[in-house]
Write an enzyme that holds these catalytic residues in place. Structure first.
Site, PDB file in Angstrom:
ATOM      1  N   HIS A  28      53.789 130.886 113.272  1.00 40.35           N
ATOM      2  CA  HIS A  28      54.259 131.021 114.662  1.00 40.35           C
ATOM      3  C   HIS A  28      54.669 132.462 114.959  1.00 40.35           C
ATOM      4  O   HIS A  28      54.376 132.993 116.027  1.00 40.35           O
ATOM      5  CB  HIS A  28      55.505 130.140 114.895  1.00 40.35           C
ATOM      6  CG  HIS A  28      55.267 128.669 114.804  1.00 40.35           C
ATOM      7  ND1 HIS A  28      55.746 127.898 113.780  1.00 40.35           N
ATOM      8  CD2 HIS A  28      54.602 127.818 115.634  1.00 40.35           C
ATOM      9  CE1 HIS A  28      55.406 126.643 113.969  1.00 40.35           C
ATOM     10  NE2 HIS A  28      54.707 126.562 115.081  1.00 40.35           N
ATOM     11  N   ASP A 141      44.721 124.837 114.182  1.00 42.83           N
ATOM     12  CA  ASP A 141      44.369 123.703 115.037  1.00 42.83           C
ATOM     13  C   ASP A 141      43.108 124.086 115.799  1.00 42.83           C
ATOM     14  O   ASP A 141      43.122 124.295 117.013  1.00 42.83           O
ATOM     15  CB  ASP A 141      45.531 123.399 115.987  1.00 42.83           C
ATOM     16  CG  ASP A 141      46.749 122.922 115.228  1.00 42.83           C
ATOM     17  OD1 ASP A 141      46.658 121.916 114.521  1.00 42.83           O
ATOM     18  OD2 ASP A 141      47.796 123.590 115.318  1.00 42.83           O
ATOM     19  N   GLN A 144      41.942 121.943 118.713  1.00 45.86           N
ATOM     20  CA  GLN A 144      42.849 122.152 119.857  1.00 45.86           C
ATOM     21  C   GLN A 144      42.471 123.440 120.597  1.00 45.86           C
ATOM     22  O   GLN A 144      42.442 123.484 121.827  1.00 45.86           O
ATOM     23  CB  GLN A 144      44.291 122.219 119.344  1.00 45.86           C
ATOM     24  CG  GLN A 144      45.300 122.700 120.363  1.00 45.86           C
ATOM     25  CD  GLN A 144      46.718 122.585 119.863  1.00 45.86           C
ATOM     26  OE1 GLN A 144      47.277 121.501 119.872  1.00 45.86           O
ATOM     27  NE2 GLN A 144      47.314 123.674 119.436  1.00 45.86           N
ATOM     28  N   SER A 177      54.273 123.275 110.248  1.00 47.05           N
ATOM     29  CA  SER A 177      55.632 122.708 110.276  1.00 47.05           C
ATOM     30  C   SER A 177      55.662 121.418 109.464  1.00 47.05           C
ATOM     31  O   SER A 177      56.681 121.064 108.871  1.00 47.05           O
ATOM     32  CB  SER A 177      56.048 122.416 111.719  1.00 47.05           C
ATOM     33  OG  SER A 177      55.954 123.596 112.489  1.00 47.05           O
TER      34      SER A 177
HETATM   35  O1  PAF Z   1      49.959 123.213 118.565  1.00 40.59           O
HETATM   36  C1  PAF Z   1      51.020 122.748 119.011  1.00 40.59           C
HETATM   37  O2  PAF Z   1      52.108 123.046 118.532  1.00 40.59           O
HETATM   38  C2  PAF Z   1      50.976 121.783 120.186  1.00 40.59           C
HETATM   39  O3  PAF Z   1      49.880 120.948 120.110  1.00 40.59           O
HETATM   40  C3  PAF Z   1      51.036 122.484 121.557  1.00 40.59           C
HETATM   41  C4  PAF Z   1      49.810 123.348 121.801  1.00 40.59           C
HETATM   42  C5  PAF Z   1      52.287 123.328 121.656  1.00 40.59           C
HETATM   43  C6  PAF Z   1      51.081 121.443 122.678  1.00 40.59           C
HETATM   44  O4  PAF Z   1      52.186 120.616 122.550  1.00 40.59           O
END
Ligand code: PAF
Length: 274
Positions: A28, A141, A144, A177
């Site tokens: 992060h 991800d 995503q 996490s």
């Molecule tokens: O990757 C994440 O932490 C979550 O899927 C996100 C993009 C913050 C959406 O809740």
């Protein structure tokens, strides 16, 4: 939040956002640094989004440490941590959701029905509230990321989506996490994912291009480890996410396993300059 964003925009400042669910790790923090390097002001959203968790998933036990997260984000020079209460994000049951077709039918979408609708919906809400010029997401991800790129493109949002490479522990484990769920033994076993990825890349470097055989080999390697249940091993095109038979420059190897009560994912671009 939007009042602050409007003020930044009025003053000609570019806003970068890092959407997160908190419990920060080095991955992060790297996203925050990249956002900081690429925009005038940085917002980190911190929201454990209930609508992207399915029944029986880990919403209730998802790790949280708000105070530590604030300290870490502040240390990275983040300007605002946007951490709405669930009741503020969803004051009433949501009737409007965002569905990105096709890309969400494969990989994690198969075992987590509705997950990407939850992600796309909350990201859409966060983008509308924060009005960022750019947003940084991790390649860990990777599905995503593909979904969000497509969402932004399909809806004509003028937001640059920036991908950050996977950040790994020194022994190869992709940071997440959810790694905090792992026992010491499980943490050790979890290294089979990054080992499998290294193996796949070395095979491809040697000139191997048969995706089905590679998938078979990787599946076998993973199953050798007690406690590992393979959810999927797929070689897909990094943009369309369609399965591939022949590995090429766009191919991504994606893996999901279950280890005890923890679901772990990892991936790699197979043909990268290494
Ligand atoms: O990757 C994440 O932490 C979550 O899927 C996100 C993009 C913050 C959406 O809740």
């Amino acid at each position: 939040m939007t009042v602050w964003s409007n003020d930044q925009i009025t003053h000609g400042r570019t806003i970068g956002i890092v959407p997160t669910m908190g419990f920060f790790h080095e991955g992060h923090l790297s996203l925050m640094r990249l956002a900081k390097a690429r925009s005038d002001v940085v917002v980190v959203s911190l929201f454990v989004n209930p609508i992207q968790f399915g029944p029986g998933e880990d919403l209730d036990r998802y790790p949280r440490d708000f105070e530590r997260d604030i300290t870490l984000a502040t240390g990275e020079g983040v300007d605002v941590v946007f951490a709405p209460e669930t009741a503020a994000m969803y004051p009433e049951p949501i009737l409007t959701t965002v569905h990105v077709g096709n890309l969400t039918d494969t990989l994690c979408g198969k075992s987590r029905p509705g997950h990407f609708d939850g992600v796309a919906t909350v990201v859409a809400k966060i983008f509308n509230i924060v009005k960022p010029h750019l947003a940084v997401f991790g390649e860990k991800d990777f599905q995503q990321l593909a979904v969000i790129k497509r969402l932004v493109n399909d809806l004509n949002w003028d937001i640059e989506i920036i991908a950050h490479p996977i950040v790994r522990e020194s022994d190869g484990l992709a940071m997440s996490s959810r790694n905090s769920y792992l026992s010491v033994d499980e943490r050790n076993t979890a290294l089979c994912l990054s080992k499998a990825i290294r193996y796949a890349r070395s095979r491809v470097r040697e000139g191997f291009r048969d995706a089905d055989v590679l998938i078979e080999e990787i599946g076998r390697l993973l199953r050798e480890h007690a406690g590992v249940t393979v959810e999927y091993v797929q070689v897909v095109d990094g943009q369309s996410l369609h399965d591939q038979q022949v590995i090429d420059n766009g191919s991504v190897l994606a893996i999901a396993v279950r280890l005890g009560r923890t679901r772990l994912i990892d991936n790699t671009i197979l043909l990268q300059g290494d």
